[in-house]
Design a protein around this motif. Structure first.
Motif, PDB file in Angstrom:
ATOM      1  N   ARG A  46      -1.944   9.373 -10.642  1.00  0.00           N
ATOM      2  CA  ARG A  46      -1.088   9.948  -8.927  1.00  0.00           C
ATOM      3  C   ARG A  46      -2.102   9.482  -7.662  1.00  0.00           C
ATOM      4  O   ARG A  46      -0.985  10.540  -6.760  1.00  0.00           O
ATOM      5  CB  ARG A  46      -1.542  11.228  -9.578  1.00  0.00           C
ATOM      6  N   THR A  48      -2.197   6.831  -6.323  1.00  0.00           N
ATOM      7  CA  THR A  48      -1.038   5.379  -5.740  1.00  0.00           C
ATOM      8  C   THR A  48      -0.139   6.011  -5.030  1.00  0.00           C
ATOM      9  O   THR A  48       0.638   7.611  -4.841  1.00  0.00           O
ATOM     10  CB  THR A  48      -0.383   4.659  -7.130  1.00  0.00           C
ATOM     11  N   PRO A  49      -0.304   5.703  -4.240  1.00  0.00           N
ATOM     12  CA  PRO A  49       1.342   6.043  -3.326  1.00  0.00           C
ATOM     13  C   PRO A  49       2.647   5.752  -3.395  1.00  0.00           C
ATOM     14  O   PRO A  49       3.228   6.960  -2.871  1.00  0.00           O
ATOM     15  CB  PRO A  49       1.362   4.660  -2.154  1.00  0.00           C
ATOM     16  N   GLN A  50       2.702   5.070  -4.860  1.00  0.00           N
ATOM     17  CA  GLN A  50       3.918   5.231  -5.233  1.00  0.00           C
ATOM     18  C   GLN A  50       4.017   6.617  -6.371  1.00  0.00           C
ATOM     19  O   GLN A  50       5.578   6.680  -6.524  1.00  0.00           O
ATOM     20  CB  GLN A  50       4.151   4.303  -6.477  1.00  0.00           C
ATOM     21  N   ALA A  51       2.653   7.139  -6.514  1.00  0.00           N
ATOM     22  CA  ALA A  51       3.553   8.659  -7.225  1.00  0.00           C
ATOM     23  C   ALA A  51       3.854   9.652  -6.760  1.00  0.00           C
ATOM     24  O   ALA A  51       4.679  10.537  -7.189  1.00  0.00           O
ATOM     25  CB  ALA A  51       2.020   9.355  -7.666  1.00  0.00           C
ATOM     26  N   LYS A  52       4.165   9.563  -5.014  1.00  0.00           N
ATOM     27  CA  LYS A  52       4.498  10.106  -4.124  1.00  0.00           C
ATOM     28  C   LYS A  52       6.607  10.368  -4.605  1.00  0.00           C
ATOM     29  O   LYS A  52       7.076  11.709  -4.913  1.00  0.00           O
ATOM     30  CB  LYS A  52       4.845  10.882  -2.733  1.00  0.00           C
ATOM     31  N   ASP A  53       6.821   9.306  -4.906  1.00  0.00           N
ATOM     32  CA  ASP A  53       8.175   8.924  -4.862  1.00  0.00           C
ATOM     33  C   ASP A  53       8.657   8.760  -6.901  1.00  0.00           C
ATOM     34  O   ASP A  53       9.928   9.027  -7.095  1.00  0.00           O
ATOM     35  CB  ASP A  53       8.789   7.998  -4.711  1.00  0.00           C
ATOM     36  N   LEU A  54       7.371   9.913  -7.267  1.00  0.00           N
ATOM     37  CA  LEU A  54       7.738   9.701  -8.752  1.00  0.00           C
ATOM     38  C   LEU A  54       7.804  11.612  -9.681  1.00  0.00           C
ATOM     39  O   LEU A  54       7.095  12.040  -8.701  1.00  0.00           O
ATOM     40  CB  LEU A  54       6.901   9.380  -9.947  1.00  0.00           C
TER      41      LEU A  54
END
Length: 148
Positions: A46, A48-54
């Motif tokens: 959660r 990680t920066p990529q988590a906002k898109d998941l």
């Protein structure tokens, strides 16, 4: 080769064997510890920066996959360390080479995912490899190779 023909295992090789067994035990302990840390894996994903898109389900799936990978990696490393340590103690050169490769992998793991257990296991493994290449150990491996 019969037991009577087999050269005596030098102290350095026996010490190296037990060092690799200890390193394997630390990895097994790491697997047990990782089993208790699933929530921390979820939080790490959660964060990680990529988590906002998941989606939440994707975050859970990614965390579960990384958690299981960590557990399995620790168990596989532990098993391989013990397997190769037994082979090296028996004087087999491929066991000694396998331990070098595993020690390099352990050091890479420590470099990219530092942990106290990993660091201690890595240091123990380095000493174990050095002991497999001291002169008495080399004489032992050469004698076993000649006796085959």
């Amino acid at each position: 080769m019969s037991a009577a023909d087999r050269p005596a295992v030098p102290r350095q090789v026996r010490m190296s064997f037990w060092m690799f067994v200890a390193s394997a035990a630390l990895f097994a302990l790491g697997a047990v510890y990782a089993l208790t840390q699933r929530d921390q894996f979820v939080e790490a994903v959660r964060a990680t920066p990529q988590a906002k898109d998941l989606a939440p389900d994707a975050i859970e799936a990614a965390a579960t996959a990384s958690w299981l990978f960590a557990v399995l990696l620790n168990l596989v490393l532990a098993g391989l360390l013990v397997l190769f340590a037994y082979q090296a103690r028996a004087g087999k050169g491929w066991g000694r080479v396998g331990l070098i490769v595993l020690t390099a992998i352990v050091l890479l793991i420590v470099l990219f995912g530092p942990s106290l257990l990993g660091l201690v296991a890595g240091l123990i493994s380095v000493v174990g490899v050095v002991l497999l290449y001291v002169p008495d150990s080399k004489v032992y491996f050469d004698a076993v190779k000649r006796a085959r």
